[in-house]
Design an enzyme around this catalytic site. Structure first.
Site, PDB file in Angstrom:
ATOM      1  N   ASP A  20       3.862-123.448  44.466  1.00 61.13           N
ATOM      2  CA  ASP A  20       5.299-123.241  44.654  1.00 61.13           C
ATOM      3  C   ASP A  20       5.407-122.017  45.546  1.00 61.13           C
ATOM      4  OD1 ASP A  20       7.821-124.402  42.655  1.00 61.13           O
ATOM      5  OD2 ASP A  20       8.279-122.744  44.009  1.00 61.13           O
TER       6      ASP A  20
ATOM      7  N   HIS B 167      19.493-140.731  44.709  1.00 63.32           N
ATOM      8  CA  HIS B 167      20.436-140.540  45.811  1.00 63.32           C
ATOM      9  C   HIS B 167      20.007-141.230  47.111  1.00 63.32           C
ATOM     10  CE1 HIS B 167      22.909-138.339  43.144  1.00 63.32           C
ATOM     11  NE2 HIS B 167      21.837-137.680  42.727  1.00 63.32           N
TER      12      HIS B 167
ATOM     13  N   TYR C 202      20.711-134.922  51.446  1.00 66.43           N
ATOM     14  CA  TYR C 202      19.611-134.851  50.463  1.00 66.43           C
ATOM     15  C   TYR C 202      19.009-136.234  50.225  1.00 66.43           C
ATOM     16  CZ  TYR C 202      17.610-134.764  45.746  1.00 66.43           C
ATOM     17  OH  TYR C 202      16.795-134.946  44.652  1.00 66.43           O
TER      18      TYR C 202
ATOM     19  N   SER D 184      14.532-139.994  44.749  1.00 69.86           N
ATOM     20  CA  SER D 184      15.758-139.773  43.968  1.00 69.86           C
ATOM     21  C   SER D 184      16.668-140.995  43.960  1.00 69.86           C
ATOM     22  CB  SER D 184      16.514-138.589  44.581  1.00 69.86           C
ATOM     23  OG  SER D 184      17.792-138.451  44.005  1.00 69.86           O
TER      24      SER D 184
ATOM     25  N   GLY E  28       8.056-130.437  45.173  1.00 72.70           N
ATOM     26  CA  GLY E  28       8.693-129.278  45.792  1.00 72.70           C
ATOM     27  C   GLY E  28       9.793-129.685  46.755  1.00 72.70           C
ATOM     28  N   GLY E  29      10.866-128.919  46.761  1.00 71.97           N
ATOM     29  CA  GLY E  29      11.944-129.215  47.695  1.00 71.97           C
ATOM     30  C   GLY E  29      13.285-128.752  47.174  1.00 71.97           C
TER      31      GLY E  29
ATOM     32  N   SER F  26      18.016-138.896  36.477  1.00 68.91           N
ATOM     33  CA  SER F  26      18.465-137.607  35.927  1.00 68.91           C
ATOM     34  C   SER F  26      17.423-137.084  34.948  1.00 68.91           C
ATOM     35  CB  SER F  26      19.810-137.763  35.206  1.00 68.91           C
ATOM     36  OG  SER F  26      20.783-138.293  36.077  1.00 68.91           O
TER      37      SER F  26
ATOM     38  N   ASP G 180       4.563-121.908  50.969  1.00 68.06           N
ATOM     39  CA  ASP G 180       5.922-122.277  51.362  1.00 68.06           C
ATOM     40  C   ASP G 180       5.823-123.597  52.114  1.00 68.06           C
ATOM     41  OD1 ASP G 180       8.433-122.556  52.694  1.00 68.06           O
ATOM     42  OD2 ASP G 180       8.780-120.426  52.316  1.00 68.06           O
ATOM     43  N   LEU G 181       6.566-124.577  51.663  1.00 66.73           N
ATOM     44  CA  LEU G 181       6.474-125.915  52.265  1.00 66.73           C
ATOM     45  C   LEU G 181       6.848-125.923  53.745  1.00 66.73           C
ATOM     46  CD1 LEU G 181       8.099-127.885  49.307  1.00 66.73           C
ATOM     47  CD2 LEU G 181       5.710-128.090  50.059  1.00 66.73           C
TER      48      LEU G 181
END
Ligand SMILES: NC(=O)C1=CN([C@@H]2O[C@H](COP(=O)(O)OP(=O)(O)OC[C@H]3O[C@@H](n4cnc5c(N)ncnc54)[C@H](O)[C@@H]3O)[C@@H](O)[C@H]2O)C=CC1
Ligand SMILES: O=C(O)[C@H]1OC(=O)[C@H](O)[C@@H](O)[C@@H]1O
Length: 273
Positions: free
Chosen positions: A38, A117, A140, A115, A76-77, A169, A55-56
């Site tokens: 992370d 989304h 996103y 996701s 990560g994100g 969720s 760091d990505l």
């Protein structure tokens, strides 16, 4: 799968912290070493774990974190809608850095935290398969579509197996009526991601990232192939939460993405810069 080293990006986050605690129980002997990564504090590693900060947005840092790795769970994100440029830097470029560094390191398998989304504009009345056309509700969501597509290319071109888990969720427990359909419990998340990096011969796959919810909007296609058998069902909490919803006339109550379908940060103008 050959034992080795598993890299967990986003290990300091909400899902990462839960996986850090529960993944081992579902991995068995696979991956004796879990490498936590992370950009934020990860505390002390603990037995069978090691820490490499990265760091990505920096390919060099991601490449260093990938050295000696056999499989990746990429969490990560940025987990919500944000300024387009931030989404681009972390979720788009960052995911490219992870896949390209994985290719260079000879990684064989990647599980990706996608996701709901990606498909957030689908009506709640429709049960959708992981193969329906995407209907992202935010930048996103678009960044997660990109991650899925990039994974597909790396599978087709380089033979890196890729499982996209469309988390809906993730919560300790469901908190509102929408979660009756979308909840993913911590122990089900750990089981699903463990299977996504250990079950042989998956190729490329997109699966619903939910518990065994009675009222789910996503079909369980792919769960059999992974051997994922959810242990939780949000229905257990129905009496406490089913009255917790907004105006049924609102778009946010009609579409699977919920409040994301009406979020800000829609372009490059004004506050989105
Ligand atoms: N929590 C949920 O219900 C859902 C989560 N997801 C996805 O699962 C993943 C994890 O989500 P959460 O744990 O809830 O989010 P989180 O925000 O708690 O964790 C994300 C982690 O990524 C790290 N990160 C962010 N930018 C970074 C950078 N530039 N370099 C290195 N690390 C960076 C953060 O420090 C954080 O620890 C995300 O990719 C999110 O989009 C997808 C659907 C639902
Ligand atoms: O829509 C949802 O419930 C979740 O979806 C996500 O992708 C987000 O990372 C999380 O913050 C939301 O809570």
């Amino acid at each position: 799968m050959t034992p080795g080293r598993l890299l967990l990006t986003g290990a300091a986050g909400t899902v990462g912290t839960a996986l850090r605690q529960q993944l081992r129980g579902f991995l068995g002997d696979a991956f004796p070493t879990i490498r936590l990564s992370d950009r934020h504090d990860l505390g002390t590693a603990g037995k069978g774990k090691e820490i490499v900060y990265a760091d990505l947005t920096s390919f060099e840092e991601v490449r260093t974190a990938m050295e000696g790795v056999n499989a990746v769970i990429h969490l990560g994100g940025i987990p919500d809608e944000h300024r387009y440029k931030a989404i681009r830097d972390v979720n788009v470029d960052g995911t490219y850095h992870v896949l390209e560094a994985a290719r260079q390191a000879g990684v064989g398998r990647i599980a990706f935290a996608s996701s709901i989304h990606t498909v957030g504009f689908y009506p709640r009345a429709q049960t959708i398969s992981p193969t329906v056309p995407v209907r992202p509700d935010t930048h996103y969501g678009v960044s997660k579509v990109y991650g899925e597509a990039l994974g597909r290319m790396y599978w087709e071109r380089y033979g890196i197996e890729f499982v996209a888990v469309r988390i809906c969720s993730f919560q300790q427990r469901p908190n509102d009526a929408r979660h009756l359909s979308t909840w993913l419990s911590p122990r089900d998340a750990a089981q699903l991601f463990a299977r996504a990096v250990t079950v042989p011969g998956v190729g490329y796959m997109v699966v619903a990232g939910i518990s065994g919810n009675t009222r789910r909007w996503m079909s369980p296609e792919g769960w059999d192939a992974l051997g994922y058998v959810p242990q939780d069902d949000a229905e257990t909490y129905a009496a406490e939460i089913e009255h917790l919803h907004g105006d049924p006339g609102d778009l946010t109550e009609q579409r699977q993405g919920g409040i994301f379908v009406n979020s800000g940060y829609t372009g490059l103008a004004g506050k989105e810069q």
